[in-house]
Motif scaffolding. Structure first.
Motif, PDB file in Angstrom:
ATOM      1  N   ALA A 109       0.822  -1.206   0.000  1.00  0.00           N
ATOM      2  CA  ALA A 109       0.000   0.000   0.000  1.00  0.00           C
ATOM      3  C   ALA A 109       0.859   1.261   0.000  1.00  0.00           C
ATOM      4  O   ALA A 109       0.543   2.247  -0.684  1.00  0.00           O
ATOM      5  N   ALA A 110       1.952   1.253   0.763  1.00  0.00           N
ATOM      6  CA  ALA A 110       2.840   2.418   0.811  1.00  0.00           C
ATOM      7  C   ALA A 110       3.492   2.667  -0.546  1.00  0.00           C
ATOM      8  O   ALA A 110       3.597   3.813  -0.996  1.00  0.00           O
ATOM      9  N   GLY A 111       3.907   1.603  -1.218  1.00  0.00           N
ATOM     10  CA  GLY A 111       4.484   1.767  -2.547  1.00  0.00           C
ATOM     11  C   GLY A 111       3.487   2.354  -3.522  1.00  0.00           C
ATOM     12  O   GLY A 111       3.803   3.278  -4.292  1.00  0.00           O
ATOM     13  N   ASP A 112       2.254   1.849  -3.471  1.00  0.00           N
ATOM     14  CA  ASP A 112       1.211   2.402  -4.332  1.00  0.00           C
ATOM     15  C   ASP A 112       0.929   3.862  -3.975  1.00  0.00           C
ATOM     16  O   ASP A 112       0.721   4.710  -4.854  1.00  0.00           O
ATOM     17  N   GLY A 113       0.894   4.149  -2.674  1.00  0.00           N
ATOM     18  CA  GLY A 113       0.641   5.521  -2.237  1.00  0.00           C
ATOM     19  C   GLY A 113       1.710   6.481  -2.704  1.00  0.00           C
ATOM     20  O   GLY A 113       1.408   7.612  -3.129  1.00  0.00           O
ATOM     21  N   LEU A 114       2.959   6.049  -2.651  1.00  0.00           N
ATOM     22  CA  LEU A 114       4.048   6.891  -3.133  1.00  0.00           C
ATOM     23  C   LEU A 114       3.933   7.125  -4.636  1.00  0.00           C
ATOM     24  O   LEU A 114       4.184   8.232  -5.128  1.00  0.00           O
ATOM     25  N   SER A 115       3.547   6.094  -5.377  1.00  0.00           N
ATOM     26  CA  SER A 115       3.370   6.253  -6.826  1.00  0.00           C
ATOM     27  C   SER A 115       2.301   7.293  -7.134  1.00  0.00           C
ATOM     28  O   SER A 115       2.479   8.161  -8.000  1.00  0.00           O
ATOM     29  N   MET A 116       1.186   7.227  -6.417  1.00  0.00           N
ATOM     30  CA  MET A 116       0.095   8.172  -6.665  1.00  0.00           C
ATOM     31  C   MET A 116       0.481   9.587  -6.238  1.00  0.00           C
ATOM     32  O   MET A 116       0.131  10.573  -6.913  1.00  0.00           O
ATOM     33  N   ALA A 117       1.213   9.706  -5.128  1.00  0.00           N
ATOM     34  CA  ALA A 117       1.698  11.025  -4.711  1.00  0.00           C
ATOM     35  C   ALA A 117       2.639  11.592  -5.764  1.00  0.00           C
ATOM     36  O   ALA A 117       2.613  12.803  -6.058  1.00  0.00           O
ATOM     37  N   GLY A 118       3.463  10.725  -6.338  1.00  0.00           N
ATOM     38  CA  GLY A 118       4.383  11.165  -7.382  1.00  0.00           C
ATOM     39  C   GLY A 118       3.654  11.683  -8.600  1.00  0.00           C
ATOM     40  O   GLY A 118       3.994  12.737  -9.152  1.00  0.00           O
ATOM     41  N   LEU A 119       2.615  10.961  -9.032  1.00  0.00           N
ATOM     42  CA  LEU A 119       1.843  11.409 -10.189  1.00  0.00           C
ATOM     43  C   LEU A 119       1.142  12.736  -9.902  1.00  0.00           C
ATOM     44  O   LEU A 119       1.104  13.627 -10.758  1.00  0.00           O
ATOM     45  N   ALA A 120       0.598  12.860  -8.703  1.00  0.00           N
ATOM     46  CA  ALA A 120      -0.079  14.111  -8.344  1.00  0.00           C
ATOM     47  C   ALA A 120       0.890  15.277  -8.372  1.00  0.00           C
ATOM     48  O   ALA A 120       0.566  16.365  -8.868  1.00  0.00           O
ATOM     49  N   ALA A 121       2.091  15.058  -7.864  1.00  0.00           N
ATOM     50  CA  ALA A 121       3.102  16.127  -7.857  1.00  0.00           C
ATOM     51  C   ALA A 121       3.502  16.509  -9.276  1.00  0.00           C
ATOM     52  O   ALA A 121       3.594  17.699  -9.607  1.00  0.00           O
ATOM     53  N   MET A 122       3.698  15.519 -10.118  1.00  0.00           N
ATOM     54  CA  MET A 122       4.141  15.804 -11.484  1.00  0.00           C
ATOM     55  C   MET A 122       3.085  16.547 -12.287  1.00  0.00           C
ATOM     56  O   MET A 122       3.404  17.363 -13.156  1.00  0.00           O
ATOM     57  N   LEU A 123       1.828  16.278 -11.997  1.00  0.00           N
ATOM     58  CA  LEU A 123       0.741  16.894 -12.759  1.00  0.00           C
ATOM     59  C   LEU A 123       0.201  18.170 -12.105  1.00  0.00           C
ATOM     60  O   LEU A 123      -0.804  18.725 -12.550  1.00  0.00           O
ATOM     61  N   SER A 124       0.884  18.641 -11.078  1.00  0.00           N
ATOM     62  CA  SER A 124       0.344  19.752 -10.283  1.00  0.00           C
ATOM     63  C   SER A 124       0.444  21.112 -10.955  1.00  0.00           C
ATOM     64  O   SER A 124      -0.139  22.086 -10.500  1.00  0.00           O
ATOM     65  N   GLY A 125       1.181  21.195 -12.036  1.00  0.00           N
ATOM     66  CA  GLY A 125       1.294  22.483 -12.715  1.00  0.00           C
ATOM     67  C   GLY A 125       2.732  22.823 -13.017  1.00  0.00           C
ATOM     68  O   GLY A 125       3.649  22.065 -12.703  1.00  0.00           O
ATOM     69  N   GLY A 126       2.930  23.963 -13.611  1.00  0.00           N
ATOM     70  CA  GLY A 126       4.270  24.361 -14.000  1.00  0.00           C
ATOM     71  C   GLY A 126       4.211  25.533 -14.947  1.00  0.00           C
ATOM     72  O   GLY A 126       3.207  26.241 -15.014  1.00  0.00           O
ATOM     73  N   PRO A 127       5.259  25.721 -15.713  1.00  0.00           N
ATOM     74  CA  PRO A 127       5.321  26.880 -16.596  1.00  0.00           C
ATOM     75  C   PRO A 127       4.290  26.870 -17.713  1.00  0.00           C
ATOM     76  O   PRO A 127       3.844  27.914 -18.168  1.00  0.00           O
ATOM     77  N   ALA A 128       3.887  25.677 -18.145  1.00  0.00           N
ATOM     78  CA  ALA A 128       2.904  25.567 -19.226  1.00  0.00           C
ATOM     79  C   ALA A 128       2.299  24.180 -19.180  1.00  0.00           C
ATOM     80  O   ALA A 128       3.012  23.192 -19.038  1.00  0.00           O
ATOM     81  N   ALA A 129       0.990  24.099 -19.312  1.00  0.00           N
ATOM     82  CA  ALA A 129       0.300  22.816 -19.196  1.00  0.00           C
ATOM     83  C   ALA A 129       0.803  21.816 -20.229  1.00  0.00           C
ATOM     84  O   ALA A 129       0.953  20.620 -19.941  1.00  0.00           O
ATOM     85  N   GLU A 130       1.056  22.285 -21.452  1.00  0.00           N
ATOM     86  CA  GLU A 130       1.524  21.378 -22.498  1.00  0.00           C
ATOM     87  C   GLU A 130       2.870  20.764 -22.137  1.00  0.00           C
ATOM     88  O   GLU A 130       3.086  19.564 -22.341  1.00  0.00           O
ATOM     89  N   ARG A 131       3.763  21.567 -21.577  1.00  0.00           N
ATOM     90  CA  ARG A 131       5.067  21.040 -21.157  1.00  0.00           C
ATOM     91  C   ARG A 131       4.910  20.020 -20.035  1.00  0.00           C
ATOM     92  O   ARG A 131       5.576  18.978 -20.021  1.00  0.00           O
ATOM     93  N   VAL A 132       4.034  20.330 -19.089  1.00  0.00           N
ATOM     94  CA  VAL A 132       3.818  19.421 -17.965  1.00  0.00           C
ATOM     95  C   VAL A 132       3.310  18.072 -18.455  1.00  0.00           C
ATOM     96  O   VAL A 132       3.780  17.014 -18.023  1.00  0.00           O
TER      97      VAL A 132
END
Length: 325
Positions: A109-132
């Motif tokens: 469960a912790a491994g899965d939780g870390l994976s989902m946290a990672g995806l959320a962080a990566m998709l959280s935004g940035g300089p441009a949505a297309e780049r993200v």
């Protein structure tokens, strides 16, 4: 020398640690506690540091990529948690693994939780949505390749005839793919040209190869207290790592027969480890593997030619090939 102790690494580590806490939580639930225990104290933070330094190499800055870099680290640590379950390893970074401390189900469960946290962080935004989105696609594909590499590795257990190309492909998928993605994603988020993005991807792939080849050597060249994990893990799992295959290919009949007997199983891992090291020494496999790591590191440095500011990336390639932990 640890990759995380470079000057660049020291600069970024506090920011990365704070960002990891932001996405994983403060420990208010069991899954947060288990995830934080897997993340902290941090390891080398190689992948997020590479993401940041790749962005800086093409004129970007830390803030453009910090959340994404933290997400990459979450994906990486998630893979370590699951890898330790697969290998039944009790120790990671000198401490009990997540499964050892919290239980098998909790570690999954912790491994899965870390994976989902990672995806959320990566998709959280940035300089441009297309780049993200472009950067996230690259990271997710690398994570998929990593899963393939982990599974393929288990299929090769006990097979000394699988061949060097097969093991090199596993190294690429298991380790080099995500390192390459970290570099390419950092470049994309910073607005790199396609040529710069591909150069940094190539750099990351070669650095990843150097890093994992050296990692496969550490059980035979460093003490447990230095590597932070048991030296006999690969032997106990009958894993034909690259230096073992190099020894097998160069061995005479007597040494090859000894390796074959060991990889049939049933031999005490401590004895097996000692005998494998002896064969490696006689065949020159340790030196050959070290030379392969150095060659990959040199190719990584060569890929940086023409980038505006790649000095720190070049330094990281050097430490990847020479590290002792």
């Amino acid at each position: 020398m640890s990759i995380a102790v470079t000057q660049a690494g020291h600069t970024h580590i506090p920011h990365l640690e704070a960002e990891l806490l932001r996405w994983v939580g403060s420990g208010e639930s069991l899954i947060e506690v288990a995830c934080l225990d897997a993340l902290f104290p941090p390891g080398k933070l190689l992948r997020p540091i590479l993401c940041i330094e790749s962005a800086k190499a093409v004129g970007g800055d830390v803030e453009q990529v910090l959340a994404f870099a933290a997400g990459i680290e979450c994906l990486h640590v998630a893979s370590l948690v699951h890898d330790d379950i697969i290998d039944q390893d009790p120790v990671r970074r000198g401490r009990a693994t997540t499964a050892e401390q919290y239980g098998l189900a909790e570690a999954v469960a912790a491994g899965d939780g870390l994976s989902m946290a990672g995806l959320a962080a990566m998709l959280s935004g940035g300089p441009a949505a297309e780049r993200v989105l472009d950067a996230a696609r690259i990271a997710v594909e690398a994570a998929r390749r990593m899963c393939h590499g982990l599974m393929r590795e288990t299929e090769l257990r006990g097979d000394l005839t699988c061949g060097l190309p097969t093991v090199l492909n596993v190294i690429h998928d298991k380790t080099a793919a995500l390192i390459a993605a970290a570099c390419q994603a950092g470049a994309i988020l910073a607005g790199a040209t396609p040529e710069q993005s591909q150069a940094l991807r190539q750099y990351g792939e070669q650095l990843g190869m150097a890093f994992q080849i050296r990692d496969d050597l550490l059980p035979y060249t460093a003490e447990d207290q230095v590597t932070g994990k048991t030296a006999i893990s690969d032997v106990a799992n009958l894993q034909p790592t690259l230096p073992v295959l190099l020894a097998y290919e160069a061995a005479d009949d007597a040494d090859r027969d000894r390796l074959t007997t060991i990889f049939r199983g049933g031999i005490d891992p401590v004895t097996a480890h000692r005998d494998i090291l002896a064969v490696m020494t006689r065949t020159g496999a340790v030196a050959k593997a070290a030379q392969m790591a150095s060659s990959s590191a040199e190719q990584a440095r060569a890929a940086l030619t023409g980038l505006p500011d790649a000095t720190r990336l070049a330094e990281l390639a050097t430490t990847a090939a020479d590290r002792q932990r």
